[in-house]
Design a protein around this motif. Structure first.
Motif, PDB file in Angstrom:
ATOM      1  N   GLU A   1       5.837 -16.759  19.032  1.00 52.11           N
ATOM      2  CA  GLU A   1       5.048 -17.647  18.304  1.00 52.11           C
ATOM      3  C   GLU A   1       3.884 -17.192  17.328  1.00 52.11           C
ATOM      4  N   GLY A   2       3.367 -16.064  18.010  1.00 56.37           N
ATOM      5  CA  GLY A   2       2.372 -15.427  17.175  1.00 56.37           C
ATOM      6  C   GLY A   2       2.744 -14.503  16.074  1.00 56.37           C
ATOM      7  N   MET A   3       3.894 -14.061  16.104  1.00 60.29           N
ATOM      8  CA  MET A   3       4.399 -13.299  14.997  1.00 60.29           C
ATOM      9  C   MET A   3       4.855 -14.377  14.029  1.00 60.29           C
ATOM     10  N   ALA A   4       5.529 -15.320  14.465  1.00 57.86           N
ATOM     11  CA  ALA A   4       5.939 -16.473  13.430  1.00 57.86           C
ATOM     12  C   ALA A   4       4.498 -16.981  12.432  1.00 57.86           C
ATOM     13  N   LEU A   5       3.567 -16.969  12.898  1.00 56.77           N
ATOM     14  CA  LEU A   5       2.131 -17.374  12.428  1.00 56.77           C
ATOM     15  C   LEU A   5       1.875 -16.146  11.648  1.00 56.77           C
ATOM     16  N   GLY A   6       1.677 -14.998  12.122  1.00 58.79           N
ATOM     17  CA  GLY A   6       1.072 -13.880  11.717  1.00 58.79           C
ATOM     18  C   GLY A   6       1.743 -13.428  10.509  1.00 58.79           C
ATOM     19  N   GLN A   7       2.884 -13.413  10.201  1.00 58.32           N
ATOM     20  CA  GLN A   7       3.686 -12.929   9.205  1.00 58.32           C
ATOM     21  C   GLN A   7       3.637 -14.243   8.123  1.00 58.32           C
ATOM     22  N   TYR A   8       3.415 -15.336   8.651  1.00 53.19           N
ATOM     23  CA  TYR A   8       3.044 -16.272   7.399  1.00 53.19           C
ATOM     24  C   TYR A   8       1.720 -16.224   6.837  1.00 53.19           C
ATOM     25  N   VAL A   9       0.920 -15.940   7.569  1.00 55.60           N
ATOM     26  CA  VAL A   9      -0.538 -15.780   7.148  1.00 55.60           C
ATOM     27  C   VAL A   9      -0.697 -14.346   6.330  1.00 55.60           C
ATOM     28  N   ALA A  10       0.037 -13.395   6.662  1.00 58.04           N
ATOM     29  CA  ALA A  10      -0.006 -12.307   5.636  1.00 58.04           C
ATOM     30  C   ALA A  10       0.576 -12.616   4.335  1.00 58.04           C
ATOM     31  N   GLY A  11       1.748 -13.356   4.409  1.00 52.49           N
ATOM     32  CA  GLY A  11       2.445 -13.809   3.250  1.00 52.49           C
ATOM     33  C   GLY A  11       1.411 -14.839   2.524  1.00 52.49           C
ATOM     34  N   MET A  12       0.650 -15.713   2.815  1.00 52.44           N
ATOM     35  CA  MET A  12      -0.311 -16.383   2.154  1.00 52.44           C
ATOM     36  C   MET A  12      -1.416 -15.482   1.293  1.00 52.44           C
ATOM     37  N   GLY A  13      -1.806 -14.234   2.073  1.00 51.76           N
ATOM     38  CA  GLY A  13      -2.610 -13.385   1.251  1.00 51.76           C
ATOM     39  C   GLY A  13      -1.843 -12.290   0.141  1.00 51.76           C
ATOM     40  N   PHE A  14      -0.834 -11.607   0.662  1.00 47.86           N
ATOM     41  CA  PHE A  14      -0.314 -10.481  -0.383  1.00 47.86           C
ATOM     42  C   PHE A  14       0.444 -11.075  -1.446  1.00 47.86           C
ATOM     43  N   SER A  15       0.953 -12.253  -1.376  1.00 41.45           N
ATOM     44  CA  SER A  15       1.868 -13.023  -2.538  1.00 41.45           C
ATOM     45  C   SER A  15       0.608 -13.242  -3.496  1.00 41.45           C
ATOM     46  N   ASN A  16      -0.540 -13.382  -3.288  1.00 43.04           N
ATOM     47  CA  ASN A  16      -1.519 -13.671  -4.374  1.00 43.04           C
ATOM     48  C   ASN A  16      -2.258 -12.491  -4.924  1.00 43.04           C
ATOM     49  N   VAL A  17      -2.105 -11.308  -4.203  1.00 37.98           N
ATOM     50  CA  VAL A  17      -2.954 -10.226  -4.642  1.00 37.98           C
ATOM     51  C   VAL A  17      -2.131  -8.690  -4.833  1.00 37.98           C
ATOM     52  N   GLY A  18      -0.764  -9.063  -4.133  1.00 39.08           N
ATOM     53  CA  GLY A  18      -0.067  -7.774  -4.669  1.00 39.08           C
ATOM     54  C   GLY A  18       0.040  -6.797  -3.515  1.00 39.08           C
ATOM     55  N   LEU A  19       0.776  -5.607  -3.690  1.00 39.81           N
ATOM     56  CA  LEU A  19       1.010  -4.688  -2.550  1.00 39.81           C
ATOM     57  C   LEU A  19       0.647  -3.340  -3.095  1.00 39.81           C
ATOM     58  N   GLY A  20       1.330  -2.389  -2.801  1.00 39.50           N
ATOM     59  CA  GLY A  20       1.087  -0.866  -2.859  1.00 39.50           C
ATOM     60  C   GLY A  20       2.341  -0.043  -2.997  1.00 39.50           C
ATOM     61  N   ILE A  21       2.068   1.196  -2.769  1.00 41.49           N
ATOM     62  CA  ILE A  21       3.236   2.280  -2.974  1.00 41.49           C
ATOM     63  C   ILE A  21       4.032   2.184  -1.757  1.00 41.49           C
ATOM     64  N   VAL A  22       3.512   1.774  -0.325  1.00 38.31           N
ATOM     65  CA  VAL A  22       4.480   1.634   0.515  1.00 38.31           C
ATOM     66  C   VAL A  22       5.545   0.796   0.131  1.00 38.31           C
ATOM     67  N   HIS A  23       5.424  -0.207  -0.311  1.00 35.08           N
ATOM     68  CA  HIS A  23       6.569  -1.026  -0.830  1.00 35.08           C
ATOM     69  C   HIS A  23       7.519  -0.381  -1.783  1.00 35.08           C
ATOM     70  N   SER A  24       6.597   0.211  -2.786  1.00 35.69           N
ATOM     71  CA  SER A  24       7.518   0.888  -3.853  1.00 35.69           C
ATOM     72  C   SER A  24       8.282   1.855  -3.514  1.00 35.69           C
ATOM     73  N   MET A  25       7.973   2.590  -2.526  1.00 39.32           N
ATOM     74  CA  MET A  25       8.812   3.705  -1.952  1.00 39.32           C
ATOM     75  C   MET A  25       9.875   3.043  -1.047  1.00 39.32           C
ATOM     76  N   ALA A  26       9.709   1.902  -0.334  1.00 40.08           N
ATOM     77  CA  ALA A  26      10.546   1.444   0.652  1.00 40.08           C
ATOM     78  C   ALA A  26      11.528   0.655  -0.368  1.00 40.08           C
ATOM     79  N   HIS A  27      11.217   0.197  -1.388  1.00 40.20           N
ATOM     80  CA  HIS A  27      12.084  -0.176  -2.456  1.00 40.20           C
ATOM     81  C   HIS A  27      13.192   0.576  -2.822  1.00 40.20           C
ATOM     82  N   SER A  28      12.782   1.826  -2.915  1.00 40.24           N
ATOM     83  CA  SER A  28      13.668   2.987  -3.713  1.00 40.24           C
ATOM     84  C   SER A  28      14.701   3.292  -2.277  1.00 40.24           C
ATOM     85  N   LEU A  29      14.149   3.347  -1.187  1.00 45.56           N
ATOM     86  CA  LEU A  29      14.997   3.744  -0.183  1.00 45.56           C
ATOM     87  C   LEU A  29      16.133   2.722   0.159  1.00 45.56           C
ATOM     88  N   GLY A  30      15.706   1.527   0.169  1.00 48.49           N
ATOM     89  CA  GLY A  30      16.560   0.417   0.239  1.00 48.49           C
ATOM     90  C   GLY A  30      17.694   0.357  -1.000  1.00 48.49           C
TER      91      GLY A  30
END
Length: 382
Positions: A240-269
């Motif tokens: 239950e805590g993770m279901a809420l936590g991940q959604y709250v994170a999405g409320m934030g980052f969707s509106n301001v963007g991310l950084g190079i962790v995701h850039s580098m992870a996208h390359s690996l994927g």
């Protein structure tokens, strides 16, 4: 300068929330659902938890399951063709980011057929019409794709992922039911949970962060730090805590963007088909160390949200180290590998780094990262 926040029209949270889908379908006058769900969820009966609700209410649907863990252009193209054949008028996405990203791309193309070339959606595409309505039902506590304006598609031919950002793609309804996540295996729970933590930390430190998104991200870090270990052990409280936590994170980052962790992870994927959460989890502490001197006092609050005591009495160097150490320890505790030795081939690092530097997430990084910086981070993890 005005700040923008885009969220779902409606969201439901808590055990049994999937039962609300039937009422929403009826109230909105939807006729037939096109359900996007990956083959394993169909096979193991997770998708059925939603189709049972539709069956009981007498609503029509068709299931599309040609979806890979890192969805491809081909997955989207066949999905568009299948949607057209189905006679559906709305989408239900059941699954992790893969199902939801596929649904977003399908929904956008159906509503904006001039973008039928999937590659034309990369970046901020100038679509004119909202997606076909999407009801998003996550089965993982990580991507938060149910509340974001982003989706990621893999271009197999070019060995790269591309990020699409479009306010028209956000699901109209998000249904966050921890019961839908209870069958996740430990490894997937750990990886998607660390993906959520990466969203929260990158969103908190990105260049466009501001007070409202900081509020979301710090609360998300706290919820994830408190609940991920329990979720991996499949405790009800942890789920239950993770279901809420991940959604709250999405409320934030969707509106301001991310950084190079995701850039580098996208390359690996894209190159190795590495699970996105695993890639993020391995990269996160190393990138945090790289970014530390460009984050002001934010690592003090990250450390505190992670459960570190005594942060107010620490020097800047101490609380920055404490924040990184706490993230790394959580990753270890939930069984994430700590390096890229089993994933990356050294001869691929140049290509991986060039792809990461060109990724849409890179400009949001708090510290401007050049090609050589990204190469050095990859190499530090071999």
């Amino acid at each position: 300068m005005a700040k923008r926040i885009v969220l779902n029209e409606t969201s439901y949270h808590g055990k049994g929330a999937v039962r609300e889908i039937a009422a929403e379908v009826g109230a909105r006058g939807f006729k037939k659902a096109f359900i996007c769900s990956d083959p394993d969820l169909v096979k193991f009966g997770v998708t059925k938890k939603v189709t049972d609700v539709l069956d009981e209410a007498g609503y029509e649907y068709e299931v599309y399951s040609n979806i890979k863990p890192n969805p491809t252009i081909e997955n989207v193209q066949t999905g568009v063709a299948a949607f057209k054949e189905s006679g559906a008028d709305y989408l239900i996405a059941i699954g992790g980011g893969s199902s939801m990203d596929t649904s977003k791309a399908v929904g956008i193309i159906i509503a904006n057929p001039e973008f039928e070339d999937v590659r034309s959606l990369e970046g901020v595409a100038p679509t004119k019409n909202p997606s076909v309505p999407i009801i998003a039902v996550p089965t993982t506590a990580g991507t938060a794709a149910e509340v974001t304006i982003n989706y990621v598609i893999t271009d197999v031919e070019k060995r790269r992922k591309f990020v699409c950002v479009d306010t028209h793609d956000i699901p109209v309804i998000a249904v966050i039911d921890p019961d839908m996540m209870s069958s996740m295996p430990k490894g997937l729970t750990a990886a998607t949970g660390m993906d959520a933590l990466t969203h929260a930390i990158e969103g908190y430190t990105t260049k466009d962060a501001w007070e409202m998104t900081d509020m979301f991200h710090l609360k998300a870090i706290e919820l994830i730090a408190q609940n991920l270990r329990g979720a991996v052990e499949n405790t009800e409280e942890g789920r239950e805590g993770m279901a809420l936590g991940q959604y709250v994170a999405g409320m934030g980052f969707s509106n301001v963007g991310l950084g190079i962790v995701h850039s580098m992870a996208h390359s690996l994927g894209a190159v190795y088909d590495t699970p996105h959460g695993v890639a993020n989890a391995i990269l996160l502490p190393a990138v945090m160390e790289y970014n530390a001197d460009a984050t002001g006092d934010k690592y003090k609050y990250i450390a505190k949200a992670m459960g570190v005591e005594g942060t107010e009495d620490m020097s800047q160097e101490e609380y920055r180290k404490a924040a990184v150490d706490a993230v790394r320890q959580l990753s270890i505790d939930v069984g994430i590998p700590q390096d890229l030795k089993e994933i990356v081939k050294e001869e691929d690092i140049q290509f991986l780094s060039e792809s990461a530097a060109a990724d849409a997430c890179a400009p949001g990084n708090p510290k401007d990262a050049g090609l050589e910086d990204i190469i050095a981070i990859y190499k530090s993890l071999l």
